[in-house]
Write a protein that holds these residues in place. Structure first.
Motif, PDB file in Angstrom:
ATOM      1  N   MET A  95       0.825  -1.210   0.000  1.00  0.00           N
ATOM      2  CA  MET A  95       0.000   0.000   0.000  1.00  0.00           C
ATOM      3  C   MET A  95       0.859   1.260   0.000  1.00  0.00           C
ATOM      4  O   MET A  95       0.591   2.206  -0.746  1.00  0.00           O
ATOM      5  CB  MET A  95      -0.935  -0.009   1.218  1.00  0.00           C
ATOM      6  N   SER A  96       1.899   1.250   0.832  1.00  0.00           N
ATOM      7  CA  SER A  96       2.729   2.440   0.964  1.00  0.00           C
ATOM      8  C   SER A  96       3.613   2.679  -0.261  1.00  0.00           C
ATOM      9  O   SER A  96       4.117   3.783  -0.462  1.00  0.00           O
ATOM     10  CB  SER A  96       3.609   2.343   2.222  1.00  0.00           C
ATOM     11  N   SER A  97       3.802   1.658  -1.090  1.00  0.00           N
ATOM     12  CA  SER A  97       4.594   1.850  -2.310  1.00  0.00           C
ATOM     13  C   SER A  97       3.717   2.257  -3.500  1.00  0.00           C
ATOM     14  O   SER A  97       4.212   2.829  -4.474  1.00  0.00           O
ATOM     15  CB  SER A  97       5.356   0.563  -2.658  1.00  0.00           C
ATOM     16  N   GLN A  98       2.405   1.995  -3.412  1.00  0.00           N
ATOM     17  CA  GLN A  98       1.495   2.347  -4.503  1.00  0.00           C
ATOM     18  C   GLN A  98       0.961   3.763  -4.377  1.00  0.00           C
ATOM     19  O   GLN A  98       0.676   4.424  -5.374  1.00  0.00           O
ATOM     20  CB  GLN A  98       0.321   1.365  -4.531  1.00  0.00           C
ATOM     21  N   MET A  99       0.825   4.247  -3.162  1.00  0.00           N
ATOM     22  CA  MET A  99       0.202   5.547  -2.919  1.00  0.00           C
ATOM     23  C   MET A  99       1.009   6.747  -3.404  1.00  0.00           C
ATOM     24  O   MET A  99       0.426   7.731  -3.881  1.00  0.00           O
ATOM     25  CB  MET A  99      -0.092   5.685  -1.427  1.00  0.00           C
ATOM     26  N   PRO A 100       2.347   6.761  -3.306  1.00  0.00           N
ATOM     27  CA  PRO A 100       3.105   7.985  -3.593  1.00  0.00           C
ATOM     28  C   PRO A 100       2.936   8.559  -4.992  1.00  0.00           C
ATOM     29  O   PRO A 100       2.918   9.782  -5.151  1.00  0.00           O
ATOM     30  CB  PRO A 100       4.557   7.557  -3.353  1.00  0.00           C
ATOM     31  N   LEU A 101       2.825   7.716  -6.024  1.00  0.00           N
ATOM     32  CA  LEU A 101       2.689   8.227  -7.388  1.00  0.00           C
ATOM     33  C   LEU A 101       1.423   9.059  -7.515  1.00  0.00           C
ATOM     34  O   LEU A 101       1.455  10.201  -8.001  1.00  0.00           O
ATOM     35  CB  LEU A 101       2.683   7.071  -8.388  1.00  0.00           C
ATOM     36  N   LEU A 102       0.306   8.506  -7.061  1.00  0.00           N
ATOM     37  CA  LEU A 102      -0.942   9.268  -7.072  1.00  0.00           C
ATOM     38  C   LEU A 102      -0.824  10.485  -6.165  1.00  0.00           C
ATOM     39  O   LEU A 102      -1.352  11.556  -6.484  1.00  0.00           O
ATOM     40  CB  LEU A 102      -2.101   8.376  -6.625  1.00  0.00           C
ATOM     41  N   GLY A 103      -0.112  10.319  -5.047  1.00  0.00           N
ATOM     42  CA  GLY A 103       0.037  11.430  -4.113  1.00  0.00           C
ATOM     43  C   GLY A 103       0.760  12.616  -4.727  1.00  0.00           C
ATOM     44  O   GLY A 103       0.350  13.776  -4.543  1.00  0.00           O
ATOM     45  N   LEU A 104       1.828  12.370  -5.451  1.00  0.00           N
ATOM     46  CA  LEU A 104       2.569  13.453  -6.097  1.00  0.00           C
ATOM     47  C   LEU A 104       1.716  14.159  -7.146  1.00  0.00           C
ATOM     48  O   LEU A 104       1.745  15.385  -7.269  1.00  0.00           O
ATOM     49  CB  LEU A 104       3.848  12.896  -6.727  1.00  0.00           C
ATOM     50  N   LEU A 105       0.943  13.384  -7.892  1.00  0.00           N
ATOM     51  CA  LEU A 105       0.052  13.977  -8.897  1.00  0.00           C
ATOM     52  C   LEU A 105      -1.059  14.776  -8.228  1.00  0.00           C
ATOM     53  O   LEU A 105      -1.467  15.829  -8.736  1.00  0.00           O
ATOM     54  CB  LEU A 105      -0.533  12.880  -9.789  1.00  0.00           C
ATOM     55  N   ALA A 106      -1.549  14.281  -7.088  1.00  0.00           N
ATOM     56  CA  ALA A 106      -2.582  15.020  -6.349  1.00  0.00           C
ATOM     57  C   ALA A 106      -2.032  16.349  -5.832  1.00  0.00           C
ATOM     58  O   ALA A 106      -2.729  17.375  -5.853  1.00  0.00           O
ATOM     59  CB  ALA A 106      -3.110  14.175  -5.194  1.00  0.00           C
ATOM     60  N   LEU A 107      -0.784  16.352  -5.379  1.00  0.00           N
ATOM     61  CA  LEU A 107      -0.162  17.598  -4.940  1.00  0.00           C
ATOM     62  C   LEU A 107      -0.031  18.582  -6.103  1.00  0.00           C
ATOM     63  O   LEU A 107      -0.257  19.790  -5.950  1.00  0.00           O
ATOM     64  CB  LEU A 107       1.211  17.322  -4.338  1.00  0.00           C
ATOM     65  N   ALA A 108       0.354  18.056  -7.272  1.00  0.00           N
ATOM     66  CA  ALA A 108       0.488  18.898  -8.465  1.00  0.00           C
ATOM     67  C   ALA A 108      -0.856  19.506  -8.858  1.00  0.00           C
ATOM     68  O   ALA A 108      -0.917  20.651  -9.325  1.00  0.00           O
ATOM     69  CB  ALA A 108       1.055  18.079  -9.631  1.00  0.00           C
ATOM     70  N   MET A 109      -1.923  18.754  -8.665  1.00  0.00           N
ATOM     71  CA  MET A 109      -3.265  19.258  -8.961  1.00  0.00           C
ATOM     72  C   MET A 109      -3.719  20.243  -7.887  1.00  0.00           C
ATOM     73  O   MET A 109      -4.269  21.314  -8.180  1.00  0.00           O
ATOM     74  CB  MET A 109      -4.253  18.094  -9.039  1.00  0.00           C
TER      75      MET A 109
END
Length: 319
Positions: free
Chosen positions: A47-61
């Protein structure tokens, strides 16, 4: 609901309180339905390895939404940075100098895209949704044209460790996300640009008339958003050991979902990084739990939408 939340003495921010209640509900449900396998170390690490990619994109948004804007070109920008870096790296995969040049090239592309987006919005007067939609279409076309739609792969271990390595049991992508999330939080909460971003989201015209250079701030915001996309490109390249024009297309709407669920006001002016982090944990927890139960990914998307509707209902009911 409000009485229960007060008795639990949860944080005063209503968005965070609701997210914590929803998260506890999901954890209890998954613990009952999936059993110990849900709380196993392997599943938590996954879970903790899958979340960061979406997290970085969410921050960019989110950083664009805080100004009352939006950035529909985050996925296209991420893929453009990835393709440029991949093309340079594969010329000499074992060369450290080539890796450095590739990273610099990726940053240059990100800054260029951010400046174009910001200039269209701030100086030409195009609405953010139209400016970034046009940029998304342009970049997607160039990505396919330049790469021929093919996959570029074969990266050195120095890069791959960013997507698959661990540090004291913590996945490297999660560490990267944490570093940039904390950095963005510090920028928003403790710098002049951060205060300007919130003021612009609350009332852009009043902010401009108060003597603040809102055009320069808009340029900075969209450049910052693109740089976060560059970091996301690094994680994506390292995770998949490849770059392609069509990677991550489904993440665009999910990044908007995570931002809104995290408490970012779509009209701008309000939102906190901690809220986005909690929203990401809620979404990832639900997805991982349903995967363990063998539930279709389409139903997972439907439940994500259901959580957003529930969250909006709670917010409106509070109002």
């Amino acid at each position: 609901m409000e009485v229960i939340l007060n008795k639990l003495q949860l944080p005063t921010d209503k968005n965070i309180r609701y997210l914590l209640v929803i998260l506890v509900g999901i954890l209890l449900a998954m613990g009952f339905l999936a059993g110990p396998s849900f709380f196993s170390f392997n599943n938590l690490q996954s879970m903790s390895s899958q979340m960061p990619l979406l997290g970085l994109l969410a921050l960019a948004m989110a950083v664009c939404m805080l100004t009352g804007g939006i950035n529909l070109s985050i996925i296209a920008t991420t893929n453009a940075c990835g393709l440029v870096m991949a093309s340079i790296i594969t010329q000499a995969p074992d060369s450290v100098a080539m890796l450095v040049i590739a990273l610099a090239g990726g940053v240059a592309i990100a800054v260029m895209i951010g400046l174009f987006n910001g200039a269209l919005i701030a100086y030409v007067g195009v609405s953010p949704i139209l400016a970034t939609l046009g940029m998304m279409t342009l970049i997607n076309g160039l990505n396919v044209l330049i790469s021929g739609g093919s996959v570029i792969s074969g990266f050195p271990n120095t890069l791959l460790v960013l997507g698959n390595g661990v540090f004291f049991g913590i996945p490297m992508p999660l560490i990267l996300f944490a570093v940039f999330a904390i950095g963005l939080w510090a920028l928003l909460e403790h710098t002049r640009l951060g205060r300007t971003i919130y003021l612009m989201g609350s009332n852009e015209k009043a902010t401009r008339f108060s003597g603040i250079n809102t055009k320069k701030a808009t340029l900075s915001v969209y450049v910052l958003s693109s740089i976060l996309c560059w970091v996301a490109a690094l994680v994506m390249m390292a995770k998949f050991n490849s770059a392609k024009a069509g990677y991550g297309e489904s993440y665009l709407l999910i990044a908007i979902l995570a931002s809104v669920l995290g408490g970012i006001n779509p009209d701008g002016g309000f939102g906190r990084i901690i809220g986005i982090a909690l929203a990401l944990i809620v979404l990832q927890t639900l997805e991982s739990g349903l995967n363990l139960l063998g539930v279709s990914s389409y139903l997972t998307m439907a439940l994500w939408g259901g959580i957003l509707i529930l969250f909006i209902f709670l917010q409106k009911n509070k109002a």
